[in-house]
Design a protein around this motif. Structure first.
Motif, PDB file in Angstrom:
ATOM      1  N   ILE A  54      46.952  49.710  38.366  1.00 17.27           N
ATOM      2  CA  ILE A  54      46.327  48.344  38.795  1.00 17.27           C
ATOM      3  C   ILE A  54      46.594  47.356  37.712  1.00 17.27           C
ATOM      4  O   ILE A  54      46.540  47.425  36.650  1.00 17.27           O
ATOM      5  N   SER A  55      46.635  46.283  38.260  1.00  8.67           N
ATOM      6  CA  SER A  55      47.220  45.069  37.416  1.00  8.67           C
ATOM      7  C   SER A  55      45.929  44.613  36.463  1.00  8.67           C
ATOM      8  O   SER A  55      44.805  44.809  37.007  1.00  8.67           O
ATOM      9  N   ASN A  56      46.435  43.998  35.310  1.00  8.00           N
ATOM     10  CA  ASN A  56      45.556  43.392  34.419  1.00  8.00           C
ATOM     11  C   ASN A  56      44.436  42.497  35.255  1.00  8.00           C
ATOM     12  O   ASN A  56      43.275  42.705  35.142  1.00  8.00           O
ATOM     13  N   GLU A  57      45.182  41.591  35.935  1.00  9.45           N
ATOM     14  CA  GLU A  57      44.143  40.583  36.676  1.00  9.45           C
ATOM     15  C   GLU A  57      42.999  41.152  37.529  1.00  9.45           C
ATOM     16  O   GLU A  57      41.924  40.879  37.655  1.00  9.45           O
ATOM     17  N   SER A  58      43.634  42.254  38.403  1.00 12.89           N
ATOM     18  CA  SER A  58      42.822  43.112  39.319  1.00 12.89           C
ATOM     19  C   SER A  58      41.582  43.586  38.368  1.00 12.89           C
ATOM     20  O   SER A  58      40.281  43.584  38.907  1.00 12.89           O
ATOM     21  N   LEU A  59      41.888  44.301  37.588  1.00  8.79           N
ATOM     22  CA  LEU A  59      40.967  45.073  36.679  1.00  8.79           C
ATOM     23  C   LEU A  59      40.073  44.084  36.127  1.00  8.79           C
ATOM     24  O   LEU A  59      38.863  44.313  36.008  1.00  8.79           O
TER      25      LEU A  59
ATOM     26  N   ASP B 270      33.173  41.110  37.923  1.00  5.24           N
ATOM     27  CA  ASP B 270      32.187  41.078  39.055  1.00  5.24           C
ATOM     28  C   ASP B 270      30.908  42.165  38.854  1.00  5.24           C
ATOM     29  O   ASP B 270      29.701  41.846  38.851  1.00  5.24           O
ATOM     30  N   MET B 271      31.479  43.361  38.171  1.00  3.26           N
ATOM     31  CA  MET B 271      30.478  44.342  37.799  1.00  3.26           C
ATOM     32  C   MET B 271      29.198  43.973  36.892  1.00  3.26           C
ATOM     33  O   MET B 271      28.254  43.970  36.927  1.00  3.26           O
TER      34      MET B 271
ATOM     35  N   ALA C 158      35.106  40.919  29.286  1.00  2.00           N
ATOM     36  CA  ALA C 158      33.885  41.115  28.240  1.00  2.00           C
ATOM     37  C   ALA C 158      33.819  39.840  27.715  1.00  2.00           C
ATOM     38  O   ALA C 158      32.808  39.090  27.823  1.00  2.00           O
TER      39      ALA C 158
ATOM     40  N   SER D 127      39.022  40.952  37.198  1.00  3.77           N
ATOM     41  CA  SER D 127      38.138  40.238  38.139  1.00  3.77           C
ATOM     42  C   SER D 127      37.086  41.566  38.344  1.00  3.77           C
ATOM     43  O   SER D 127      35.854  41.241  38.807  1.00  3.77           O
ATOM     44  N   PHE D 128      37.530  42.855  38.579  1.00  2.00           N
ATOM     45  CA  PHE D 128      36.738  43.751  38.895  1.00  2.00           C
ATOM     46  C   PHE D 128      35.699  43.957  38.284  1.00  2.00           C
ATOM     47  O   PHE D 128      34.210  44.074  38.295  1.00  2.00           O
TER      48      PHE D 128
ATOM     49  N   LYS E 200      34.912  36.903  29.037  1.00  2.00           N
ATOM     50  CA  LYS E 200      34.472  36.124  30.262  1.00  2.00           C
ATOM     51  C   LYS E 200      32.952  36.267  30.381  1.00  2.00           C
ATOM     52  O   LYS E 200      32.162  35.145  30.548  1.00  2.00           O
TER      53      LYS E 200
ATOM     54  N   GLU F  30      39.168  41.288  27.812  1.00  2.58           N
ATOM     55  CA  GLU F  30      39.124  39.752  28.536  1.00  2.58           C
ATOM     56  C   GLU F  30      37.962  39.790  29.682  1.00  2.58           C
ATOM     57  O   GLU F  30      37.248  38.560  29.472  1.00  2.58           O
TER      58      GLU F  30
END
Lengths: 246, 246, 246, 246, 246, 246
Positions: free
Chosen positions: C80-85, C91-92, C121, C87-88, C123, C119
Motif C-alpha cells: 500500500i502506498s504511503n499516500e493511501s495509508l 479518515d479513521m 497523526a 488518508s485511510f 494531520k 504523517e
C-alpha cells in the motif's frame, strides 16, 4: 537583513518591526552562450538586496528553481511543474504569516513563474485576508524599456537572454556575463506559438530571443532603477495598511 | 562545477562526463541563540562543495527550505509540507534525468527532510530504474560521533544545535557561529515524544538539544571528514555502474 | 472490548468511559519460509489484545495491509502506498474523534508503516489538538533487545524474520511458526542500502535478515513484555490529560 | 487457502495455480441493538470462506472499514471516504496483479462500498486489461429475496439490519446476533432521501430499516446459498479466460 | 428565468426571491443511429425549462459533458472522469451558495453522472449544512415506466437509447429523433457486466439497449409528466425550509 | 457540423475527415447592467459557429463556466477553480484524441480561462505529441483594436464590458445588449492590482472597465472579422500537418 543569518532569539521582534519578507525566485534555465543557467536567480537576488535595503525587509533564501516548460528541452534547464511550485510557495506563505510577516513580496526573475506565484498568492489571500502577497516581475518598466531598446522586440510578452535581459545582467551581475559570446539573434516566432504548446526549440536553437550584442550596462541601469523604485513603492504601499492599524 | 554558472552551450557535454548532480538541501529553522536560522543550509552547501570537488559532480543551487514540523512554532522557522517537498524534488529529478544526469545526490543538512527525500527517490527510481538517487545525511558517522562527544546524547536519533551540530558549524561555517551565546542545555525528552505528535516547545524553549558549549572545530572536523569520505564513496559507487556500461 | 462486537445502542457510553481506541496495523509481506505472510498482523493483534486488557481500551479490527516497498517484489507481498495509508488512517481518526475517542493508539507490527502513521497523526493533531494519536512499534525495547540477542544485528534499524521477530512470534503466535524451516541467514547489507532506493532482493533472496534459528519463546517474552508495559504506560499517560479535565 | 498463513517460499507457485484472490470487505457501522458494529465484516468473511472453498481461491485478510456516510453520525460507525477507499483498493490490485493473480474478487458486505470498489476496479482495468476485478454484493438474489421476505422492503435499494440482513447473520454468523433485541421497525423514508444528502438520522433513530424480528436462519440460507452459487459462477467465468490461454 | 441572460445589476434581488438554481447536466455519448450524441443534454435542458417555469427557479447553462465510461469507446462519446466532474460541480455549488442560492437542483439526463453528483452534493452539504443540493434523474417514475413499457427491460437499472429514452426524446425533443433509423435491439447483458468493468461493446455494437421502434411520444409524455411533477415537489419541499425561516 | 446533433453511426467517418473539434468556452460573470451574465458564452459560441463554417470543424457543446476569480464577488458570477477547469479540459482532450480528432481548438470568450486552457493543453501535448491543442482568445487583434478604440484602454491586458467587448456583442449577439443601460466608466486601476490578489470590487462597483457607451457594431465587426480570420488561419495551419501525413 538576511533572514537565514538571524538567530531565533532575536528574530521575533525584528519580524514584528519589519513585517516584510522578500523571496527572490528565479530558475535554472538555458540563457544562450553568454549568460549562465542561473541568470534569473542572480537577477532576483540582486534586486531583492536592493529593494530590502530601502524597505527594511528581510531577504529570504532564494528559491532557485522555477517553471521552465518552454525551454525544458534545452541543455541545463530544470523544470518544476506549476502544481509543485504553487504548493511550495503556499506552504512558505503559511509559515511566514504565522511567524508574523504581513507582506510577502516575491521578487521574480523568470516570467515562467508568473502563473504559480499568482495562484499561490490567491490561495494565501483566501485564507488570510490581511496578508499582502506581492508577485513582482520588473513592475512598471514598459515605457522605459521601449525608450532604451534599439532592436525591435521579438515578442509582445517574452524577452529572454536578449538586449534587455543581458542589459539587466550587465548592470546587476556583470561578473556572470561573457559579452564576447553574445549573439545577434532575430528569431521569427510564429503566431501559433502563442496559441498552442510550443517548446522553444521550434523557433530558436540558441534560446536567445533578440540581439544580445546590443546590451549595455546603462540600458540595464535605466530599466532596473525604475523597476526597483516601483517595487519599493508597492511594498511600502502594502505595509502602510498594517502600520496604520497599530 | 557550479551548475548555475555554466552556460547552456557547454553544459551538455559536461553533464555527460560528470553524470552526477548534487543538490544541497537544508531548512530555515530555529537553532538557538548561537546558530543562524540557515544553519542546515550552510552545512549542506559547504558539504556539497567539498564532495563535488572530489567527485567531479555538479553542485546545483541549494534548496533552502525543508520540513520543520517539530520546530515550526519557533521564531524564524519556515515549514514545507512533506507533500510539497516530495513533488518538488521529484520534478527536479525528472529534469536531471532528462538532462543526462544518472546520479542525483541530495546532500541534506536537516533530518526532517529524510522522509520527503526517500519518498521522492522511490518515485523517481520506479520511473527510471537506471537513475541512482542518493539521500545523504552525514552517512556512517555513528561510531566517530560516539567517540568524540562529551555530553550524553539527549535522544537516539535527533541532534539539534547541540555539541555535535555546533561542532559541524565551527568546522564548516565558523563565521556564522557565536559561541558566546552557546547554551549548555540538557532537555528531558519524554518517551512519548517518539510516539505521538510533539512539537518541540513541549520540552525545550531554546531549540538547543544538548550542551552546545562543548562544541569545537576539532570535533566537527573528525565527524565531518568521515561523512565526506563516505559520501564520496557512495557517489563513486553509484557512478561506477554507468561508467562500466560505456 | 472488541469494538466490532459491540452494538450501536451500548457503545456510546462505553466509548466515553474508555476514551481509547487501539488499531492493530500490520502488513502482508514475505517473512521467509518459517513465518507466514501475515506475521506483522498476528503480532499487532496479539499485542493489541494484551494492551487493551490492561487499559480498558477498545480493540478495533486490524488494518491488515501496510507499506512494504522494500519487499514488494517478494512472493506474497501486498504493498500500500504511503499516500493511501495516510488518508485511510486519517479518515479513521476523524471518525474516532467524532465518536468520542480521545486516544487513538495504533499498535504497529511493521516498521514500513512508520512514516504513514506519523504523517497521519500529525494531520489529525493539527485538526484536533486535544486528540492524542500514538504510533507504537515495540517502544522502549532497545536495551533489552541488545541483552537477549545472540547474533549481531545485521542493520541498525531493520529487523525482519530474524532471531528477534521470530522470537516475538514464538511468544505471541507460536502456532504460525515452523522452526524446522528457520534459516541462519547473515546478509551483508551495503551502506548504500540506507541512502538509495534498494529493494531487498539486492541483498537477500530469503527475506530473513538474521539467524532465525536462534529464536526462542523466552527471548520473545523478555522483549515483548517490556514493549507491552511501555505501551500501557504511554496510553495511560495519554488518557490522563482527559480524565483530569473531567 | 488463507493467504496470510502461507509463507513466501511456497506461495508463488500456488498463486499461479489459483489465480484468484478474494478480498472480504465490510465496514464498522451501527446495525441496531441486535447486530454488532462489525456485521458487514462478519458477513463478508464468512461468504469469502465459503466461496474460496469452492473456487480454489485465496482469501486475503478482511479490509474491515468502509464508506458509511449515511450512518456516520450513529454511535460506533467509522467512515472512510471514497477517495481513500479507492486508492487503497487500487494499490492492493496493483500488488495482486504483480504477484500473479489474474482475478481479484472483492466480496463486499456493505452497500456503501459499491462506488469505491467500482471506481477502483475501473482504474485497475484501464491499467491491466487482462486483470478481472469483480465487485460482488450478494449477486443475483433479487428474485429469491422477494420470495422469502415477509415485510415489505422499506426502500428499493437499501436494506439494513432488517429482516433480510439479520437473516444473513443468523445463517452465517449466528453467534453475533441477539434476536431478543431485534426491533420491528418500519421507517418512512421520504422520496427526498434519494435525491439529496440525507444522513439516516433524518428518518431512523435505530438504524434498523425494517422488521428485524421476522429474520430467520432459513430465510438467510435461501438467499445466501444463491448468492454464493452466483459468486462461484462469476469467479469461475472470470478464471476461464486465463486457463484457456495457458 | 434564464440565468445567463440576466444582468448583474438586477440578478441579486431576484436570486434572493428565487433561491433555486437548476443545472441541467447531460453528456455527449453514442445513442444509436436514431438519436443524437447530445440526447442527454437535450433531455436535461427541456426538463429544466419545464421545471423552472413552475418553481420560479433559475436555469443555469447546461453542463454538457458527463461520465460516459461504459460507452467511451463508441464513436462520438466524450468522457469526463468522476474526479473532474465532482470538483467542477463542487466549485459551482460554492459559488451558487455564496451568490445566495439555497437550493441547487441538478437535473440530470445521464445515469453515468449519478456518482459524481452525489459525491459533490455530499461535499457541499458537509460545508454548508443549510444548502439543499438535489440530484434528479427522472425521480419516481418506476411504476409508470413499468406500466407503459411494451418490451421487457434489458437491465434492472440501465436504459439507453431504447423504447423508454427514445419516448422521452419524442416527447421533449422530437426534432432530434429519426425514428426511421430506430433499431429493435435485444442485447443479452451477462450477469458479469454488473460485477466487473465491462465496456458496453462487450454486448452491443449499436449502443441501443432495447427496442427503440416501440417508442412513442405518448409513452414519453406519461413518464416525463410524472418525473416533472416529482421534481417540482422535491424542489418546493427543499425551498420550504428556507421560506419558513424568513 | 454541430457535434451533439450527429449520431454515433455516422460521426466516425466525419471525424476522420474533419479532424478539428472546436470547444467554445466562456463564463457566467457580471458584465455590468447592459450585458448579460453569459456574455462570454454568447461570444464564444458565435465565434465558434463562424470559424467552424470555414474550417469544416465540429462545434462541441459550449463549456459555459470559467475561472472568474476577479469578479466572483459580483452578483451572478459563478467561479470554477483552475484545478477543476484544467482536469475537465484535459479529460475532454483525451476523449477527443481517442475519437480521432487531431486538432482541439478552444475558442475562449473569457480571459480568466487562459491559464487553465494553456495548462491543460500542455498536459495533453505531453501525452499526445501529435495532438494540436489551440487556445484562442481573439488572436492578433491588438493593432486593429488600437485603431478602432476611442476611449483609452484602462488596463494593458484586461478589457471587460467596455467599449471593446460591448462592440463585440453588438456585432455578434446584439439581441442580448441593452445599450440604454451602458455606462461610461473610467475606473482607476492601481498598479498594485497587477501584483497582488485584487478582487475587482477594489476599483469598480459596476464591473464595467471603460466607456461602454462608445461601443458600436462597426467597431465590433472590424475587430471580430480579423480575429475570425486569424483563428481560421491557425486552425488550417494546425490541420496541415495531419493532412500532409496522409
Amino acid at each position: 537583513m538576511i533572514f537565514q543569518q538571524e538567530n531565533s532569539f532575536e528574530v521575533k521582534g525584528k519580524i514584528e518591526k519589519s513585517l516584510v519578507a522578500i523571496l527572490p525566485i528565479g530558475a535554472v534555465e538555458a540563457h544562450g552562450p553568454h549568460l549562465p543557467l542561473g541568470t534569473d536567480n542572480f537577477l532576483a537576488e540582486r534586486l531583492a538586496e536592493r529593494v530590502a535595503e530601502k524597505t527594511g525587509a528581510y531577504v529570504l533564501p532564494t528559491l532557485p528553481y522555477g517553471q521552465v516548460w518552454s525551454l525544458k528541452n534545452f541543455p541545463g534547464s530544470i523544470n518544476i511543474s506549476n502544481e509543485s511550485l504553487i504548493s511550495f510557495i503556499y506552504d512558505m506563505g503559511v509559515s511566514l504569516y504565522e511567524q508574523g510577516f504581513r507582506v510577502f513580496a516575491i521578487i521574480n526573475g523568470h516570467l515562467g513563474n508568473a502563473v504559480a506565484m499568482k495562484e499561490a498568492a490567491r490561495k494565501l489571500y483566501a485564507q488570510y485576508p490581511d496578508f499582502k502577497i506581492l508577485y513582482l516581475f520588473y513592475p512598471g518598466v514598459k515605457k522605459v524599456t521601449e525608450e532604451v531598446r534599439e532592436a525591435k522586440s521579438v515578442h509582445s510578452t517574452y524577452f529572454h537572454a536578449c538586449e534587455i535581459e543581458t542589459s539587466y545582467m550587465l548592470y546587476l551581475a556583470e561578473e556572470y556575463v561573457d559579452m564576447s559570446k553574445a549573439l545577434p539573434e532575430d528569431p521569427q516566432i510564429p503566431m501559433s506559438a502563442d496559441v498552442t504548446p510550443t517548446p522553444w526549440e521550434a523557433f530558436t536553437s540558441t534560446a536567445v530571443l533578440g540581439n544580445a550584442t546590443l546590451a549595455t550596462k546603462e540600458k540595464g541601469e535605466k530599466i532596473i532603477e525604475i523597476a526597483i523604485e516601483n517595487m519599493i513603492k508597492l511594498i511600502e504601499g502594502a505595509k502602510r495598511g498594517f502600520k496604520k492599524a497599530e
